[in-house]
Design a protein around this motif. Structure first.
Motif, mmCIF file in Angstrom:
data_model
loop_
_atom_site.group_PDB
_atom_site.id
_atom_site.type_symbol
_atom_site.label_atom_id
_atom_site.label_comp_id
_atom_site.label_asym_id
_atom_site.label_seq_id
_atom_site.Cartn_x
_atom_site.Cartn_y
_atom_site.Cartn_z
ATOM 1 N N GLY A 1 -7.690 8.212 12.128
ATOM 2 C CA GLY A 1 -8.451 9.417 11.815
ATOM 3 C C GLY A 1 -8.139 9.849 10.393
ATOM 4 N N PRO A 2 -8.928 10.769 9.823
ATOM 5 C CA PRO A 2 -8.706 11.173 8.433
ATOM 6 C C PRO A 2 -7.357 11.861 8.214
ATOM 7 N N GLY B 1 0.766 -1.251 0.000
ATOM 8 C CA GLY B 1 0.000 0.000 0.000
ATOM 9 C C GLY B 1 0.789 1.288 0.000
ATOM 10 N N ILE B 2 2.085 1.225 -0.338
ATOM 11 C CA ILE B 2 2.822 2.492 -0.462
ATOM 12 C C ILE B 2 2.600 3.018 -1.883
ATOM 13 N N ILE C 1 -11.215 -5.588 -3.282
ATOM 14 C CA ILE C 1 -9.887 -4.992 -3.068
ATOM 15 C C ILE C 1 -9.683 -4.603 -1.604
ATOM 16 N N PHE D 1 4.458 3.685 -11.423
ATOM 17 C CA PHE D 1 4.282 3.492 -9.974
ATOM 18 C C PHE D 1 5.500 2.780 -9.402
ATOM 19 N N LEU E 1 -4.267 -1.028 2.133
ATOM 20 C CA LEU E 1 -4.743 -0.659 0.800
ATOM 21 C C LEU E 1 -6.257 -0.727 0.732
ATOM 22 N N PHE F 1 -9.673 0.445 -2.272
ATOM 23 C CA PHE F 1 -10.091 1.117 -3.504
ATOM 24 C C PHE F 1 -11.608 1.086 -3.643
ATOM 25 N N GLN G 1 -5.947 -8.101 -6.868
ATOM 26 C CA GLN G 1 -6.951 -8.746 -7.725
ATOM 27 C C GLN G 1 -6.314 -9.773 -8.651
ATOM 28 N N ILE H 1 -0.205 6.169 4.231
ATOM 29 C CA ILE H 1 -0.086 5.690 5.610
ATOM 30 C C ILE H 1 0.934 4.551 5.663
ATOM 31 N N ALA H 2 0.946 3.719 4.617
ATOM 32 C CA ALA H 2 1.905 2.600 4.582
ATOM 33 C C ALA H 2 3.353 3.089 4.602
ATOM 34 N N THR I 1 -8.273 0.540 9.020
ATOM 35 C CA THR I 1 -9.702 0.737 8.843
ATOM 36 C C THR I 1 -10.074 2.162 9.203
ATOM 37 N N LEU J 1 -3.742 10.051 -1.241
ATOM 38 C CA LEU J 1 -4.352 9.839 -2.549
ATOM 39 C C LEU J 1 -5.731 9.188 -2.400
ATOM 40 N N ALA J 2 -5.791 8.125 -1.587
ATOM 41 C CA ALA J 2 -7.050 7.395 -1.424
ATOM 42 C C ALA J 2 -8.108 8.286 -0.779
HETATM 43 P P1 NDP Z 1 -2.962 5.675 -0.408
HETATM 44 O O1 NDP Z 1 -3.666 6.084 -1.654
HETATM 45 O O2 NDP Z 1 -1.652 6.271 -0.131
HETATM 46 O O3 NDP Z 1 -2.848 4.092 -0.304
HETATM 47 C C1 NDP Z 1 -3.810 3.208 -0.849
HETATM 48 C C2 NDP Z 1 -3.035 2.110 -1.497
HETATM 49 O O4 NDP Z 1 -3.889 1.069 -1.984
HETATM 50 C C3 NDP Z 1 -2.247 2.617 -2.685
HETATM 51 O O5 NDP Z 1 -0.905 2.198 -2.558
HETATM 52 C C4 NDP Z 1 -2.946 1.933 -3.847
HETATM 53 O O6 NDP Z 1 -2.096 1.779 -4.958
HETATM 54 C C5 NDP Z 1 -3.318 0.625 -3.190
HETATM 55 N N1 NDP Z 1 -4.212 -0.183 -3.990
HETATM 56 C C6 NDP Z 1 -5.372 0.165 -4.595
HETATM 57 N N2 NDP Z 1 -5.864 -0.867 -5.303
HETATM 58 C C7 NDP Z 1 -4.997 -1.892 -5.144
HETATM 59 C C8 NDP Z 1 -4.926 -3.223 -5.626
HETATM 60 N N3 NDP Z 1 -5.859 -3.728 -6.459
HETATM 61 N N4 NDP Z 1 -3.888 -4.011 -5.271
HETATM 62 C C9 NDP Z 1 -2.926 -3.531 -4.465
HETATM 63 N N5 NDP Z 1 -2.915 -2.284 -3.976
HETATM 64 C C10 NDP Z 1 -3.946 -1.472 -4.308
HETATM 65 O O7 NDP Z 1 -3.999 6.023 0.779
HETATM 66 P P2 NDP Z 1 -3.991 5.759 2.354
HETATM 67 O O8 NDP Z 1 -2.633 5.684 2.870
HETATM 68 O O9 NDP Z 1 -4.931 6.752 2.879
HETATM 69 O O10 NDP Z 1 -4.709 4.328 2.467
HETATM 70 C C11 NDP Z 1 -4.148 3.204 3.134
HETATM 71 C C12 NDP Z 1 -5.211 2.507 3.961
HETATM 72 O O11 NDP Z 1 -5.550 3.343 5.063
HETATM 73 C C13 NDP Z 1 -6.515 2.203 3.224
HETATM 74 O O12 NDP Z 1 -7.007 0.959 3.665
HETATM 75 C C14 NDP Z 1 -7.422 3.322 3.720
HETATM 76 O O13 NDP Z 1 -8.793 2.995 3.618
HETATM 77 C C15 NDP Z 1 -6.956 3.392 5.167
HETATM 78 N N6 NDP Z 1 -7.355 4.599 5.902
HETATM 79 C C16 NDP Z 1 -7.072 5.838 5.403
HETATM 80 C C17 NDP Z 1 -7.455 6.963 6.101
HETATM 81 C C18 NDP Z 1 -7.179 8.322 5.544
HETATM 82 O O14 NDP Z 1 -7.818 9.288 5.991
HETATM 83 N N7 NDP Z 1 -6.239 8.499 4.634
HETATM 84 C C19 NDP Z 1 -8.165 6.875 7.382
HETATM 85 C C20 NDP Z 1 -8.367 5.508 7.838
HETATM 86 C C21 NDP Z 1 -7.990 4.432 7.103
HETATM 87 P P3 NDP Z 1 -2.017 2.980 -6.075
HETATM 88 O O15 NDP Z 1 -2.122 4.293 -5.402
HETATM 89 O O16 NDP Z 1 -0.718 2.757 -6.713
HETATM 90 O O17 NDP Z 1 -3.210 2.802 -6.948
#
Ligand code: NDP
Length: 258
Positions: free
Chosen positions: A192-193, A13-14, A121, A47, A95, A97, A69, A20-21, A147, A197-198
């Motif tokens: 917390g939020p 998830g980086i 996902i 990427f 991660l 999506f 997937q 966060i990762a 979560t 990107l996500a």
């Molecule tokens: P990021 O966008 O930095 O991380 C999300 C990651 O998920 C990305 O590396 C993305 O890859 C990856 N990803 C998406 N689809 C796939 C897939 N099919 N296979 C493998 N990897 C995939 O966002 P965050 O750091 O915010 O998210 C990390 C986790 O933290 C998530 O579970 C999110 O729900 C959770 N979270 C986030 C919060 C927030 O406010 N940011 C709060 C609480 C929980 P790529 O970008 O290359 O597509």
């Protein structure tokens, strides 16, 4: 003391330096863990290049593509880990999506495809990766996922991702019950939020952050480093009695009723 020396840790998830990762990987590295990093491959390899450059200072000994997937990719990835490391101690599942159009507006408008993809996902992937990790965690282990409160309470616009997080949190409990006898602990951090990107795909995320800054007991949001510190703790022997839990790292927001 928090010491992860001699532990092999796989971090998923980086995407960039806001992920966060990335905060978690840095804290695991600082605690002495040997890192493996996965990235989501794209056709042009952009990427891969970006994530590779970012994580280079942490000297990951494994760097792999992993689209959750893609079944063959998961299998190959874990074969590589088995061959190179022999054992896995830590798995960070970080991660998620969902289609942008499913992260605002009416929840009832969620499409069948959007619902299925978000759940596959964001929720099923934990179970799938845990299945792959289980035989490699032969000396016990720790699995940590991420979560959000939207899996427990209704948060405007979080919509289908709330359903995915709810399934994810219940998966944590079922996995913890199954894997506990092998001394594999499974926990989730409810963060917390944070601007990433996500989270930028969730409608009104900036308003959400602003609201937390006004209402949370600590009157602020949290950082990737704070989440990373909790993840490192959960992966360490200091947390040896903790499994199946959802730990809130949210500046206390979850306790507030108004
Ligand atoms: P990021 O966008 O930095 O991380 C999300 C990651 O998920 C990305 O590396 C993305 O890859 C990856 N990803 C998406 N689809 C796939 C897939 N099919 N296979 C493998 N990897 C995939 O966002 P965050 O750091 O915010 O998210 C990390 C986790 O933290 C998530 O579970 C999110 O729900 C959770 N979270 C986030 C919060 C927030 O406010 N940011 C709060 C609480 C929980 P790529 O970008 O290359 O597509």
């Amino acid at each position: 003391m928090l010491d992860l020396t001699g532990k092999n840790a796989l971090v998923t998830g980086i995407a960039n330096n806001r992920s966060i990762a990335w905060g978690i990987a840095q804290q695991l590295h600082q605690a002495g863990a040997n890192l493996g990093v996965t990235y989501l491959p794209d056709e042009k390899g952009r990427f891969e290049k970006k994530v590779r450059e970012l994580v280079e200072p942490l000297n990951p000994s494994i760097f792999l593509p992993c689209d959750v997937q893609n079944e063959p990719q998961i299998e190959e990835g874990f074969q590589t880990i088995a061959a190179q490391w022999g054992k896995l101690d830590i798995l960070i599942h970080c991660l998620a999506f969902a289609n942008k159009e499913d992260l605002s507006g009416e929840f009832s408008a969620t499409s069948r495809e959007g619902f299925t993809q978000a759940l596959e996902i964001s929720s099923y992937s934990l179970t799938r990766l845990a299945k792959a990790a289980k035989p490699l965690m032969n000396e016990g282990g720790s699995i940590v996922t991420l979560t959000y409160l939207g899996g427990v309470k209704v948060i405007p616009n979080y919509n289908v991702m709330g359903i995915a997080k709810s399934a994810l949190e219940m998966s944590v409990r079922y996995l913890a019950a199954e894997l506990g006898p092998k001394n594999i602990r499974v926990n989730a951090i409810s963060a917390g939020p944070i601007r990433t990107l996500a989270s930028s795909a969730v409608g009104g995320i900036l308003d959400m952050i602003h609201h937390v800054e006004q209402v949370a007991p600590l009157r602020r949001t949290v950082t990737q480093t704070e989440v990373g510190n909790t993840a490192a703790f959960l992966c360490s022997d200091l947390a040896s009695g903790i499994t199946g839990q959802i730990i809130y790292v949210d500046a206390g927001y979850e306790i507030m009723g108004m």
